[in-house]
Structure formats: structure tokens, C-alpha cells
Design a protein around this motif. Structure first.
Motif, short mmCIF file in Angstrom:
data_model
loop_
_atom_site.label_atom_id
_atom_site.label_comp_id
_atom_site.label_asym_id
_atom_site.label_seq_id
_atom_site.Cartn_x
_atom_site.Cartn_y
_atom_site.Cartn_z
N THR A 2 2.51 4.30 13.76
CA THR A 2 1.17 3.69 13.38
C THR A 2 -0.08 3.67 14.77
O THR A 2 0.08 3.47 15.99
CB THR A 2 1.61 1.98 13.82
OG1 THR A 2 2.25 1.39 12.89
CG2 THR A 2 -0.12 0.99 13.28
N ARG A 190 -4.74 -1.41 -0.88
CA ARG A 190 -4.39 -0.15 -0.95
C ARG A 190 -4.07 -0.11 -2.80
O ARG A 190 -4.30 1.28 -3.00
CB ARG A 190 -2.40 -0.94 -0.16
CG ARG A 190 -2.68 0.50 1.08
CD ARG A 190 -2.95 1.49 1.15
NE ARG A 190 -2.82 1.70 2.17
CZ ARG A 190 -2.56 3.49 2.58
NH1 ARG A 190 -3.15 4.15 2.08
NH2 ARG A 190 -2.15 4.48 4.16
N PRO A 205 -3.09 12.23 0.80
CA PRO A 205 -2.78 11.21 1.61
C PRO A 205 -4.35 10.33 1.31
O PRO A 205 -5.37 11.07 1.89
CB PRO A 205 -2.52 11.91 2.64
CG PRO A 205 -3.30 13.55 3.22
CD PRO A 205 -3.14 13.68 2.17
N PRO A 207 -5.81 7.82 4.64
CA PRO A 207 -5.43 6.80 5.56
C PRO A 207 -6.00 5.67 5.40
O PRO A 207 -7.61 5.48 5.00
CB PRO A 207 -5.41 7.84 6.95
CG PRO A 207 -6.10 8.76 6.35
CD PRO A 207 -5.98 9.11 4.80
N ALA A 256 0.57 -3.36 9.34
CA ALA A 256 1.33 -2.36 9.86
C ALA A 256 2.16 -1.78 8.39
O ALA A 256 2.12 -1.10 7.51
CB ALA A 256 1.72 -1.21 10.83
N ASP A 261 -2.55 2.43 8.72
CA ASP A 261 -2.32 3.76 9.02
C ASP A 261 -2.65 3.61 10.86
O ASP A 261 -2.07 4.19 11.61
CB ASP A 261 -2.74 4.91 8.65
CG ASP A 261 -2.20 4.90 7.38
OD1 ASP A 261 -1.07 5.64 6.90
OD2 ASP A 261 -2.86 4.55 5.97
N THR A 262 -3.49 2.80 10.95
CA THR A 262 -4.58 2.78 12.20
C THR A 262 -4.76 0.86 12.73
O THR A 262 -5.67 0.84 11.19
CB THR A 262 -5.25 3.55 12.72
OG1 THR A 262 -4.74 4.95 12.80
CG2 THR A 262 -6.05 3.22 14.04
#
Length: 290
Positions: A2, A190, A205, A207, A256, A261-262
Motif C-alpha cells: 500500500t 471501486r 489498472p 489506482p 487498503a 492503493d494509496t
């Protein structure tokens, strides 16, 4: 792993950025994020300075309000940063706070249309394409960058509501969620992002960056509670983390697990030791986040 970062809040004077960016770089922090809130500090100017003062730190601008900026100018600046500091600049764009946009005479009647047109044009310019488009808000006539980026520049979109989240999935390279997003909100975001990606036939992807309010020290809980209440969110525990490194790390891990992701730790506006907060994130929280 992460990703983990911290915010340099623009409530701090610009001259504080140099020392804080260097501390972030030297302490091993991965990312430092800046805001272009009206009417505080310029996002691109601050980011370029922070990048120049550091060696390895990634610097994000989350976010640039698109009504304020011609898309060609944003493309020029993003390409310049990428060529000077390859792989280290992260660019986020979004609707902007509508009341602020109204103050400067830039409020769009359809923020969704503007953001869609802007994302499509910006990403095309950063791919080195010649762009001609005549939209409701974005008009370009044979525009191409003379110095396009040599690497890939990912354009993130700030998003909260369902329509903007779907748009981010369809037209952006990543999404930025506010500190008012609890773990369940990340899961829902998401899902909506993936709906947008599917509708646009995108499979790469995407993110997701999530801000998390955080405070440490003897008055941490009181400062965090005061800030969330001032933002109209009450004192909901999922809207921040106050306490020691393990307490903050647990909140990061929950986000996470939900799909972030961050996670970017956002100190309170009245954080008494911003430099110490950066060291806390890098040296104490980071080892506890897988």
C-alpha cells in the motif's frame, strides 16, 4: 504494498514547503501531496519547487480545479514536470469547489460535461497526439505539445458522487477520494469506478488514492473531532484516526483492504508540528503498513 503519503496543507505559508519536502525525502516518505485550494497556493508552482528540492519523493497535486485552467496549459505544465522529474509528479484534476469557481467567474453550468471533455483532451495531449475538438467547454484546433512527455503521465480525477466516480473510471487513469470516505465508501467507489471502466471498455489498472485525516499527540482526538465537526461530518470514527502509530496504521489498513492503493494522511489544519507529522508517517506508520 500500500502506498503511503502525507499532505502539505496550503494553510501553511508557501515558504514552509522547502523544509517539509526535504524532511519527507530524507525520512523515506513515498509521496507528498499538495492542494490547489482557493485562494491559497498554486498547485503546479508548489509541486515544481518541491520536486526540485528533493531527489526521490513523488509529489502529487490533488487536485487542480479544471474550470480555472485551460486544458492546453495544464498539459504543458504536466509534460514539463514529467520531462524534468520523470515518474515523480502525480496530477489530479476535478470539478473544483463550485462556490469558489463562482467567485472567480468560472463556474460551469455542467461540471460533468466539462470534466469529461477536459479529461479526454488532456490525456490525448499527454500521449503526444494532435488534438482538434469543439466541445461545450473544451475547444482545441490542431493543438499538440512540442515537448510531450517521454514517459506515461497518469491523470487522476477527484471524485465523490456516483456520476463522477463512473466518469473517472471511464475517462481518467486513477481516482482521488476525499477524507470523508470510510472503508465502505471506498468499496462502493471501486464498484462505480469499475462500472465506468467497463462501459468504456477499459481493462488496465486504475489506482485509487484516499485521503485519511490523522492526528497524533496528547490532543490528537480533540483536534480531529473539531476538524470533522467543522467540516460538517460530526465525530464519526471512520472519518479519521487519532492516536499512536498503530492506531493510524490500522485505519490505513482498513482503507487498503477496502480497495485503496494509496492512503495519504491528512493532518489537521491546526497541526502544531507539520514536520514532525511527516516524520511520524514515514518512520512510525510506514513500517506497520504492508
Amino acid at each position: 504494498m500500500t502506498g503511503l503519503g502525507a499532505v502539505f496543507r496550503p494553510q501553511l505559508p508557501p515558504e514552509r514547503l522547502r523544509a517539509l519536502a526535504r524532511i519527507a525525502d530524507e525520512s523515506g516518505l513515498e509521496e507528498l501531496w499538495l492542494w490547489e485550494d482557493c485562494f491559497l497556493e498554486g498547485g503546479i508552482s508548489a509541486a515544481s519547487a518541491a520536486l526540485a528540492w528533493t531527489e526521490r519523493l513523488r509529489v502529487g497535486v490533488g487536485l487542480l480545479p479544471v474550470p480555472l485552467r485551460n486544458v492546453a496549459l495544464t498539459a504543458m505544465e504536466a509534460a514539463t514536470l514529467e520531462r524534468m522529474f520523470p515518474g515523480r509528479a502525480i496530477l489530479g484534476v476535478g470539478h473544483g469547489v463550485q462556490s469558489w469557481m463562482g467567485q472567480v467567474g468560472a463556474r460551469a453550468e455542467s461540471p460533468m460535461t466539462l470534466l469529461r471533455e477536459y479529461l479526454e483532451a488532456l490525456r490525448a495531449l499527454l500521449r503526444g497526439e494532435h488534438v482538434t475538438t469543439e466541445g461545450r467547454y473544451v475547444t482545441l484546433d490542431g493543438v499538440a505539445l512540442d515537448w510531450p512527455p517521454e514517459g506515461t503521465v497518469r491523470v487522476f480525477a477527484g471524485a465523490t458522487g456516483p456520476r463522477t466516480l463512473r466518469l473517472s473510471g471511464a475517462a481518467a487513469d486513477g481516482s482521488i477520494l476525499t477524507a470523508a470516505t470510510p472503508p465502505e465508501g471506498v468499496r462502493r467507489a471501486r464498484q462505480l469506478i469499475d462500472e465506468g471502466r467497463e462501459s468504456a471498455g477499459r481493462t488496465g489498472p486504475h489506482p485509487v488514492v484516499v485521503y485519511l485525516r490523522a492526528a497524533t499527540g496528547p490532543d490528537a482526538a480533540a483536534r480531529l473531532r473539531a476538524e470533522t465537526e467543522a467540516d460538517g461530518e460530526g465525530s464519526l470514527p471512520e472519518h479519521g484516526a487519532a492516536g499512536d502509530a498503530e492506531t493510524v496504521a490500522e485505519a490505513v489498513r482498513r482503507l487498503a483492504d477496502a480497495g485503496a492503493d494509496t492512503v495519504v494522511l491528512q493532518p489537521t489544519a491546526d497541526e502544531p508540528d507539520p514536520e514532525g507529522f511527516v516524520r511520524f508517517v514515514a518512520r512510525e506508520v510506514r513500517p506497520l503498513v504492508p
